[in-house]
Scaffold this active site. Structure first.
Site, PDB file in Angstrom:
ATOM      1  N   ASP A 148     -69.153 -42.800  49.283  1.00 15.13           N
ATOM      2  CA  ASP A 148     -69.420 -41.792  50.312  1.00 15.13           C
ATOM      3  C   ASP A 148     -68.194 -41.551  51.205  1.00 15.13           C
ATOM      4  OD1 ASP A 148     -71.078 -40.016  51.668  1.00 15.13           O
ATOM      5  OD2 ASP A 148     -72.748 -41.421  51.783  1.00 15.13           O
ATOM      6  N   GLY A 183     -67.959 -32.117  48.859  1.00 12.03           N
ATOM      7  CA  GLY A 183     -67.202 -30.897  48.545  1.00 12.03           C
ATOM      8  C   GLY A 183     -66.244 -30.490  49.641  1.00 12.03           C
ATOM      9  N   ASP A 203     -75.890 -32.696  51.925  1.00  9.62           N
ATOM     10  CA  ASP A 203     -77.106 -33.355  51.416  1.00  9.62           C
ATOM     11  C   ASP A 203     -78.269 -32.389  51.216  1.00  9.62           C
ATOM     12  OD1 ASP A 203     -75.574 -35.568  51.727  1.00  9.62           O
ATOM     13  OD2 ASP A 203     -76.987 -36.643  53.022  1.00  9.62           O
TER      14      ASP A 203
HETATM   15  C1  GLA Z   1     -74.641 -39.420  52.799  1.00  6.43           C
HETATM   16  C2  GLA Z   1     -74.812 -39.029  51.334  1.00  6.43           C
HETATM   17  C3  GLA Z   1     -76.261 -39.222  50.922  1.00  6.43           C
HETATM   18  C4  GLA Z   1     -76.674 -40.675  51.136  1.00  6.43           C
HETATM   19  C5  GLA Z   1     -76.432 -41.066  52.588  1.00  6.43           C
HETATM   20  C6  GLA Z   1     -76.615 -42.565  52.817  1.00  6.43           C
HETATM   21  O1  GLA Z   1     -75.321 -38.546  53.644  1.00  6.43           O
HETATM   22  O2  GLA Z   1     -74.397 -37.713  51.118  1.00  6.43           O
HETATM   23  O3  GLA Z   1     -76.465 -38.855  49.565  1.00  6.43           O
HETATM   24  O4  GLA Z   1     -75.936 -41.497  50.268  1.00  6.43           O
HETATM   25  O5  GLA Z   1     -75.103 -40.752  53.007  1.00  6.43           O
HETATM   26  O6  GLA Z   1     -76.389 -42.947  54.141  1.00  6.43           O
END
Ligand code: GLA
Length: 402
Positions: A148, A183, A203
């Site tokens: 991440d 992205g 997300d």
């Molecule tokens: C980000 C990612 C998610 C998830 C959360 C976990 O928002 O994009 O897919 O993994 O972190 O905290």
């Protein structure tokens, strides 16, 4: 001469781990991830029940392979040696034992961390620990890492992901690398040799058209995400995929919306990471997630994403995806929240796609129409297709060359 041979051998063996990583995702990875349904509320008994359900529900037989723990698996601090540890309350037997359990059921095991100093949920991040974390994951038997981009202030995304990619390759274990920087830094332009998939957007939430805020933050809807994929389709292909985020099938949308969401992700050659409670899923949800004909479109070896062929004034969108054997996948999407009728005259709609070098003139060649959701053959391209599509529903076809 001997020296030259030796140099060649050294160069070859140094390149070996790189070769080993190459075929990690010839088609988009398929699996399950804990985040969308459980967030950080995960623990060993709950997840073991998901592993069991993964097998008994038919998900494994349908081609799903990875079982991925997202954020929240760690203890709040690294140990005295600087190593990551599984949260001892959530995983009293440690992470190696859990990975062994996943493997014992014939699945592959994935885990999550972050390029920054902390994960998005505030657990210890990997920044400055790339090589030791990669070695630790390899020792646990990790097969997939989602990485991440929270708490990464001042970091250069391209460099940060390259460092982790090299660390994973050096770990000696083939590990699929899933870049999750939403992205923001256009990873499709630079990540092809670093990992096998990269998030293309922020997300997802369990919403089809209009998304809703939760806790002061608004996730993206299925249609929001769909509309951001068209311009990057040329960057995806065997071994490296655009990732429009994990599936929300079974997490609260209507049956038709779930069916459309899944169809669209298959049209997009998206990684299919289910994100629902596998233990309690309804037969309808199972039917969507295990539709073998739709999955065959997603996993088509040509690896060519769909393109928007047409958007009619009444908001029926037509998407076309060229397939390896010369067949085509065609999806008619009703974006409106009321039923709409379509009449699509194939003979008047030639398909010309420069990216895949596909040129089809239906006035010259005939295709059989197979409906992937009714599972019926519904005629050929010789006659216009007339159908009424329910609100937020799709008609998804495989066109089979006659
Ligand atoms: C980000 C990612 C998610 C998830 C959360 C976990 O928002 O994009 O897919 O993994 O972190 O905290």
């Amino acid at each position: 001469m001997k020296k030259a041979l030796l140099a060649l051998l050294v160069a070859f063996s140094a390149a070996l781990p790189l070769f080993a990583q190459e075929n990690l995702a010839p088609t988009p990875p398929m699996g399950w991830n804990s985040w969308n349904i459980f967030q950080t509320n995960i623990n060993e008994p709950l997840l073991k029940s998901m592993v069991d359900a993964y097998v008994t529900s038919g998900m494994k037989d349908a081609g799903y392979t990875y079982f991925v723990l997202d954020d929240g698996w760690m203890g709040m601090e690294r140990d005295a040696n600087g190593q990551l540890i599984a949260d001892p309350k959530k995983f009293p037997n440690g992470m190696k034992a859990f990975a062994d359990y996943v493997h014992s059921r014939g699945l592959k095991f994935g885990i999550y961390n972050c390029a920054g100093t902390k994960t998005c949920a505030g657990y210890p991040g990997t920044r400055g620990h790339e090589y030791e974390d990669a070695r630790l994951y390899a020792s646990w038997g990790v097969d997939y890492l989602k990485f991440d981009w929270c708490y990464a202030e001042g970091e250069n995304a391209k460099e940060a992901y390259k460092t982790m990619s090299v660390a994973l390759k050096a770990s000696g274990r083939p590990i699929v690398f899933s870049l999750c920087e939403w992205g923001s830094n256009r990873p499709w332009l630079w990540a092809k040799d670093d990992g096998q998939l990269w998030r293309s957007t922020g997300d997802i939430g369990p919403y089809f058209a209009e998304s809703q805020s939760k806790n002061g933050w608004k996730p993206l809807s299925v249609l929001n995400i769909l509309d951001r994929q068209d311009s990057i389709r040329q960057y995806a292909g065997p071994g490296h995929w655009n990732d429009p985020d994990m599936l929300e099938v079974g997490n609260g949308m209507t049956y038709n919306e779930d069916k459309s969401h899944f169809s669209l992700w298959c049209m997009l050659a998206a990684p299919l990471m289910s994100g629902n409670n596998l233990h309690t899923m309804s037969p309808q949800t199972t039917g969507i997630l295990t539709n073998k004909d739709a999955i065959a479109i997603d996993q088509d070896p040509l690896g060519m994403e769909c393109f928007k062929y047409k958007m009619s004034a009444d908001s029926v969108e037509t998407l076309v995806r060229p397939l390896a054997n010369g067949d085509l996948a065609v999806c008619f999407l009703n974006r409106m929240d009321k039923p709409q009728s379509i009449s699509f005259d194939w003979a008047a709609n030639a398909i010309n796609d420069a990216t895949s070098k596909t040129n089809v003139d239906f006035a010259q060649s005939t295709y059989k129409l197979h409906d992937l959701w009714s599972k019926k053959d519904i005629g050929t391209t010789k006659k216009p297709l007339k159908q009424t599509i329910a609100a937020h529903d799709v008609v998804m076809l495989r066109l089979i060359r006659q």
